[in-house]
Design a protein around this motif. Sequence first.
Motif, short mmCIF file in Angstrom:
data_model
loop_
_atom_site.label_atom_id
_atom_site.label_comp_id
_atom_site.label_asym_id
_atom_site.label_seq_id
_atom_site.Cartn_x
_atom_site.Cartn_y
_atom_site.Cartn_z
N TRP A 122 0.84 -1.21 0.00
CA TRP A 122 0.00 0.00 0.00
C TRP A 122 0.87 1.26 0.00
CZ3 TRP A 122 -0.71 3.77 3.95
CH2 TRP A 122 -1.77 4.66 3.73
N SER A 123 1.89 1.27 0.85
CA SER A 123 2.81 2.41 0.90
C SER A 123 3.56 2.54 -0.42
CB SER A 123 3.82 2.24 2.05
OG SER A 123 3.16 2.19 3.29
N PHE A 124 4.00 1.41 -0.97
CA PHE A 124 4.69 1.42 -2.26
C PHE A 124 3.82 2.02 -3.35
CE2 PHE A 124 4.95 -1.08 -6.27
CZ PHE A 124 6.14 -0.56 -6.75
N SER A 125 2.54 1.65 -3.36
CA SER A 125 1.64 2.17 -4.39
C SER A 125 1.47 3.69 -4.28
CB SER A 125 0.28 1.47 -4.30
OG SER A 125 -0.49 1.93 -3.20
N LEU A 126 1.47 4.20 -3.07
CA LEU A 126 1.34 5.65 -2.88
C LEU A 126 2.59 6.38 -3.36
CD1 LEU A 126 -0.29 5.73 0.66
CD2 LEU A 126 -1.39 6.33 -1.50
N TYR A 127 3.76 5.84 -3.02
CA TYR A 127 5.00 6.46 -3.47
C TYR A 127 5.11 6.42 -4.99
CZ TYR A 127 6.33 5.88 1.45
OH TYR A 127 6.38 5.93 2.83
N LEU A 128 4.73 5.27 -5.57
CA LEU A 128 4.84 5.13 -7.02
C LEU A 128 3.83 6.01 -7.74
CD1 LEU A 128 6.35 3.67 -9.27
CD2 LEU A 128 4.62 1.86 -9.18
N GLU A 129 2.61 6.11 -7.19
CA GLU A 129 1.61 6.98 -7.83
C GLU A 129 2.06 8.43 -7.84
OE1 GLU A 129 -3.19 7.93 -7.70
OE2 GLU A 129 -2.18 7.22 -5.89
N ALA A 130 2.80 8.83 -6.81
CA ALA A 130 3.25 10.22 -6.72
C ALA A 130 4.14 10.60 -7.90
CB ALA A 130 4.00 10.45 -5.41
N VAL A 131 4.89 9.63 -8.44
CA VAL A 131 5.83 9.94 -9.53
C VAL A 131 5.45 9.28 -10.85
CG1 VAL A 131 7.75 10.33 -7.95
CG2 VAL A 131 7.33 8.02 -8.80
N ALA A 132 4.34 8.53 -10.87
CA ALA A 132 3.95 7.79 -12.07
C ALA A 132 3.66 8.71 -13.26
CB ALA A 132 2.74 6.91 -11.79
N ILE A 133 3.28 9.95 -12.98
CA ILE A 133 2.93 10.88 -14.05
C ILE A 133 4.17 11.44 -14.76
CG2 ILE A 133 2.94 12.98 -12.65
CD1 ILE A 133 0.39 12.04 -15.40
N LEU A 134 5.36 11.24 -14.19
CA LEU A 134 6.58 11.83 -14.76
C LEU A 134 6.80 11.46 -16.24
CD1 LEU A 134 9.15 11.68 -11.83
CD2 LEU A 134 8.30 13.72 -12.99
N PRO A 135 6.70 10.18 -16.63
CA PRO A 135 6.88 9.88 -18.06
C PRO A 135 5.88 10.62 -18.95
CG PRO A 135 7.01 7.87 -16.76
CD PRO A 135 6.53 8.96 -15.83
N GLN A 136 4.64 10.77 -18.48
CA GLN A 136 3.64 11.51 -19.26
C GLN A 136 4.01 12.98 -19.39
OE1 GLN A 136 0.47 10.35 -20.83
NE2 GLN A 136 1.13 12.27 -21.77
N LEU A 137 4.44 13.58 -18.30
CA LEU A 137 4.81 15.00 -18.34
C LEU A 137 6.03 15.22 -19.22
CD1 LEU A 137 4.26 16.02 -14.60
CD2 LEU A 137 2.73 16.39 -16.54
N VAL A 138 6.99 14.29 -19.18
CA VAL A 138 8.16 14.40 -20.04
C VAL A 138 7.76 14.27 -21.51
CG1 VAL A 138 10.32 13.26 -20.71
CG2 VAL A 138 9.80 13.62 -18.29
N LEU A 139 6.83 13.36 -21.79
CA LEU A 139 6.35 13.20 -23.17
C LEU A 139 5.65 14.47 -23.65
CD1 LEU A 139 5.90 11.42 -25.64
CD2 LEU A 139 3.82 10.54 -24.55
#
Length: 215
Positions: A122-139
Motif C-alpha cells: 500500500w505504501s509502495f503504491s502511494l509512493y509510485l503513484e506520486a511519480v507515475a505521471i513523470l513519463p507523461q509529463l516528459v512526453l
Amino acid sequence: MNIFRLAGDMTHLLSIIILLLKIHTIKSCAGISLKTQELYAIVFATRYLDMFTNFISLYNTGMKLVFLASSFSIVWYMRQHKIVRRSYDKDQDTFRHLFLVLPCLLLALVINERFTVTEVMWSFSLYLEAVAILPQLVLLQRTRNIDNLTGQYVFFLGAYRALYIVNWVYRYFTEPHYVHWIPWLAGIVQTLLYADFFYYYFISLKNNAKLQIPA
C-alpha cells in the motif's frame, strides 16, 4: 464519505473515461505515455491486494475493480491493439520508468505504517503513484503540442489529486485522530508535479488553442 473525496473519485474516473474515449473512438493513443500507464497498472495492482479480504462497501470494491480493469485495458490497447498501437510514439516516450519502481519499493520497506505485505505494498503504491505521471509529463514536454483530449486527461488526473488533498484537510479538522502522513506527503508531491502543466493548460484555454508547452 465527504463531498471532496467523492468529487476526487469522480474526477479520477472522468480522467480514465476521457482516455478510454480517445483510445476507443479515435483509435489513437498519440500523446499518451505507455510508461505512465504501466506504472498506474502496478499502482492499482499493489494497492488493492486486500480487495477480496477486507470488504468496506460495494462502492469501494466497485471503484477498485473499475480502476484495475481500466488501467490494464489501456496498457493492452497501447501494446496489442493492431490500430491503436501504431499511434504510440515510442521514440518520444523513452523515460526509464522502471527506475522509479525500485526506489519506491525500498522507501516502502523503510517507511510504512505496519511491516506487513499489504501495508508495505500500500505504501509502495502511494509512493509510485506520486511519480507515475513523470513519463507523461516528459512526453508532453517533448511533443509540446497536445490535443485537447490528452490535455483534459492529464488535467483531471491532477484535479483528482488536488481534491483528495482538500479531502484530507477536511477530515483532519472534522475527524478526531485523523493523521496519515504517508498519503499526505505522497499526494502533495504528486500535485506539485502537475503545477507547471496546470499553468500552461489554463493559458491554452485562455487563448482557445491546443496546449503548447515551451521546451
